[in-house]
Design an enzyme around this catalytic site. Structure first.
Site, PDB file in Angstrom:
ATOM      1  N   ASP A   1       0.814  -1.299  -0.035  1.00  0.00           N
ATOM      2  CA  ASP A   1       0.006   0.041  -0.007  1.00  0.00           C
ATOM      3  C   ASP A   1       0.681   1.351  -0.065  1.00  0.00           C
ATOM      4  OD1 ASP A   1      -2.312  -1.529   0.240  1.00  0.00           O
ATOM      5  OD2 ASP A   1      -1.835  -1.839   2.418  1.00  0.00           O
TER       6      ASP A   1
ATOM      7  N   LYS B   1       1.976   2.321  -5.136  1.00  0.00           N
ATOM      8  CA  LYS B   1       2.883   1.710  -6.547  1.00  0.00           C
ATOM      9  C   LYS B   1       1.685   1.840  -7.588  1.00  0.00           C
ATOM     10  CE  LYS B   1       2.878  -2.573  -4.415  1.00  0.00           C
ATOM     11  NZ  LYS B   1       2.738  -2.149  -3.054  1.00  0.00           N
TER      12      LYS B   1
ATOM     13  N   GLY C   1      -4.126  -4.485  -4.014  1.00  0.00           N
ATOM     14  CA  GLY C   1      -5.051  -3.583  -4.609  1.00  0.00           C
ATOM     15  C   GLY C   1      -4.400  -2.079  -5.171  1.00  0.00           C
ATOM     16  N   HIS C   2      -4.535  -2.005  -6.229  1.00  0.00           N
ATOM     17  CA  HIS C   2      -3.972  -0.711  -6.694  1.00  0.00           C
ATOM     18  C   HIS C   2      -4.926   0.287  -7.111  1.00  0.00           C
ATOM     19  CE1 HIS C   2       0.069  -2.549  -7.887  1.00  0.00           C
ATOM     20  NE2 HIS C   2      -0.114  -2.759  -6.619  1.00  0.00           N
TER      21      HIS C   2
ATOM     22  N   GLN D   1       2.340  -5.962  -3.133  1.00  0.00           N
ATOM     23  CA  GLN D   1       2.593  -6.093  -1.783  1.00  0.00           C
ATOM     24  C   GLN D   1       4.079  -5.551  -1.390  1.00  0.00           C
ATOM     25  OE1 GLN D   1       1.810  -9.397  -2.841  1.00  0.00           O
ATOM     26  NE2 GLN D   1      -0.183  -8.648  -2.548  1.00  0.00           N
TER      27      GLN D   1
ATOM     28  N   THR E   1      -8.464  -3.809  -0.588  1.00  0.00           N
ATOM     29  CA  THR E   1      -9.038  -5.102  -0.801  1.00  0.00           C
ATOM     30  C   THR E   1      -9.933  -5.497   0.193  1.00  0.00           C
ATOM     31  OG1 THR E   1      -7.091  -5.771  -2.036  1.00  0.00           O
ATOM     32  CG2 THR E   1      -8.653  -7.436  -1.531  1.00  0.00           C
TER      33      THR E   1
HETATM   34  P1  IMP Z   1      -2.424 -12.807   1.979  1.00  0.00           P
HETATM   35  O1  IMP Z   1      -1.394 -12.219   1.115  1.00  0.00           O
HETATM   36  O2  IMP Z   1      -3.978 -12.707   1.743  1.00  0.00           O
HETATM   37  O3  IMP Z   1      -2.254 -14.219   2.506  1.00  0.00           O
HETATM   38  O4  IMP Z   1      -2.069 -12.010   3.245  1.00  0.00           O
HETATM   39  C1  IMP Z   1      -0.802 -11.961   4.160  1.00  0.00           C
HETATM   40  C2  IMP Z   1      -0.566 -10.786   4.782  1.00  0.00           C
HETATM   41  O5  IMP Z   1      -0.272  -9.848   3.487  1.00  0.00           O
HETATM   42  C3  IMP Z   1      -1.647  -9.974   5.500  1.00  0.00           C
HETATM   43  O6  IMP Z   1      -0.793  -9.140   6.534  1.00  0.00           O
HETATM   44  C4  IMP Z   1      -2.172  -9.078   4.495  1.00  0.00           C
HETATM   45  O7  IMP Z   1      -2.577  -8.024   5.095  1.00  0.00           O
HETATM   46  C5  IMP Z   1      -1.083  -8.773   3.788  1.00  0.00           C
HETATM   47  N1  IMP Z   1      -1.307  -8.341   2.356  1.00  0.00           N
HETATM   48  C6  IMP Z   1      -1.399  -8.913   1.389  1.00  0.00           C
HETATM   49  N2  IMP Z   1      -1.591  -8.148   0.031  1.00  0.00           N
HETATM   50  C7  IMP Z   1      -1.485  -6.995   0.657  1.00  0.00           C
HETATM   51  C8  IMP Z   1      -1.707  -5.730  -0.093  1.00  0.00           C
HETATM   52  O8  IMP Z   1      -1.758  -5.364  -1.249  1.00  0.00           O
HETATM   53  N3  IMP Z   1      -1.317  -4.602   0.552  1.00  0.00           N
HETATM   54  C9  IMP Z   1      -1.167  -4.635   1.919  1.00  0.00           C
HETATM   55  N4  IMP Z   1      -0.957  -5.905   2.761  1.00  0.00           N
HETATM   56  C10 IMP Z   1      -1.134  -6.707   2.058  1.00  0.00           C
HETATM   57 MG    MG Z   2      -2.539  -1.956  -2.090  1.00  0.00          MG
END
Ligand code: IMP
Ligand code: MG
Length: 406
Positions: free
Chosen positions: A15, A18, A42-43, A208, A284
């Site tokens: 977040d 990007k 989520g962009h 991420q 997201t």
């Molecule tokens: P997962 O990727 O859904 O398995 O989540 C694992 C960890 O990564 C959690 O702490 C989520 O909140 C974090 N996470 C996954 N995708 C994002 C993102 O796009 N932005 C911020 N945190 C993310």
């Molecule tokens: Mg994001």
């Protein structure tokens, strides 16, 4: 021939902005490729006054770039379908036949795994961990499998494993998935190499951030894929030696969604102020994000491990109006001071005390002015600590709220 392939990735816990950074620089590129993650990302992109939310499609398609969804991505066809409806017409998009599919039961499995865990990760609940898990266990279903004769056998194997893990099997709508994906299925590796030979400019867009990397992040509070330079080769077949600029995106402060240690975390009024000013709620999941000061110990680590040479600094406007802005420059633990990251495990990291230095607050830049001297001191402090140059600063969601530093 001039080779040009660059990477944009997150230096923090995701977040960082990007989407905005990629949208701003993508007119310089012909091809934009994703290589990790799935619709957990989520962009949000504001392009020509309109807001778009992308989870899987590289946002550069808005500029007419060729989008590539690489082998290292885990794909949810139904959320792809929703993203496609935001666009006028069919984008130029190639989806790797090697990318793994997120089956409907994986979301249930995500919840089930969280319920077994003492110390929940706080996932986005999109079935990302199970998709990478099934892939590594060799029970995964790939995009290309949808068009193969032995699909039903493979699905049946996946079903057996899902049920053995104590979760209900939900049948994917295969005909529908085929119809969504068929126009786009291709080979990421070949396409990228052909583009390179033709002298096209390629931008890799990571999902991420470094601190959520499966191996180098704050394990186990991480995502299930490689999130920076380390993921490009496995996630797209593109050779890392052909990479040019490694552009890290960081906010002027820090946020985190999900659980895990966060040494520079704030609470109380200051946290509320930043969360409100910065609209810090997940794209997201809508969850309120945890917020804190910029952590230079973590940032230095992220720059070092990724090879970052240019920084895109975002959301400097959010802190404008504060009389003083904090920067975490070291951690203290058991009477010792650390200004290098993280030879700590998660438990130790939860116990460190952040050492905060203060710089005077600034007025938000405007697109025709130069940054305030206090903002310049803040940026100098970052550059001197991490050894990478801040090339862009962003002070709002729109393209025009961006300044390129010389
Ligand atoms: P997962 O990727 O859904 O398995 O989540 C694992 C960890 O990564 C959690 O702490 C989520 O909140 C974090 N996470 C996954 N995708 C994002 C993102 O796009 N932005 C911020 N945190 C993310
Ligand atoms: Mg994001």
């Amino acid at each position: 021939m001039l080779v040009s392939a660059d990477l944009v990735f997150g230096l923090q816990w995701g977040d960082e902005g990007k989407g905005k950074a990629v949208d701003y620089i993508s007119p310089n590129y012909d091809v934009i490729a994703r290589f990790n993650g799935g619709d957990n990302a989520g962009h949000t992109v504001v392009h020509q006054g309109q807001t778009y939310k992308f989870h899987q499609i590289p946002s550069g398609v808005l500029h007419g770039c060729l989008g590539i969804i690489g082998s290292g991505v885990v794909l949810n066809p139904e959320s792809l379908e929703q993203e496609l409806t935001q666009l006028n017409g069919t984008p130029k998009l190639i989806i790797s036949k090697r990318a793994h599919l997120i089956l409907p039961s994986y979301k249930l499995l995500d919840q089930h795994l969280e319920s077994l865990k003492n110390g929940k990760v706080g996932t986005t609940g999109r079935g990302i961990g199970p998709a990478y898990g099934f892939k590594a266990l060799r029970f995964g279903i790939r995009v290309g499998d949808l068009f193969e004769e032995d699909l039903l056998t493979k699905l049946n194997d996946a079903k057996k494993l899902v049920e053995n893990l104590g979760v209900e099997w939900q049948e994917p709508d295969i005909e529908h998935w085929r119809s969504i994906l068929e126009p786009f299925v291709g080979d990421d590796y070949r396409t990228l190499h052909e583009c390179l030979l033709e002298g096209k400019h390629i931008l890799f867009e990571a999902a991420q951030g470094v601190l959520l990397d499966l191996d180098f992040g704050t394990y186990p509070f991480v995502t299930s894929s490689p999130t920076f330079t380390d993921g490009i080769h496995v996630g797209s077949g593109f050779n890392g030696k052909d990479l040019d600029d490694i552009i890290g995106v960081t906010k002027a402060y820090t946020t985190r969604v999900g659980n895990g240690a966060f040494p520079s975390e704030l609470d109380g009024e200051m946290a509320d102020f930043i969360r409100k000013q910065g609209a810090e709620f997940g794209t997201t999941t809508g969850r309120p994000r945890r917020v804190g000061w910029l952590d230079l110990v973590a940032l230095k680590y992220a720059c070092k491990i990724s090879g970052c040479n240019k920084i895109f600094l975002t959301k400097v406007d959010v802190l404008s109006g504060l009389s003083d802005v904090g920067l975490v420059t070291a951690y203290e633990s058991n009477g010792k001071r650390y200004d290098e990251w993280f030879d700590f495990d998660e438990t130790a990291l939860k116990q460190v005390r952040p050492v905060v230095e203060w710089v005077s607050g600034w007025d938000s830049p405007t697109h025709d002015g130069s940054p305030d001297k206090n903002l310049i001191s803040f940026m100098d402090k970052i550059e001197n600590t991490v050894g990478a140059k801040i090339q862009w600063i962003s002070f709002g969601p729109g393209d025009e709220e961006t300044m390129r530093m010389i």
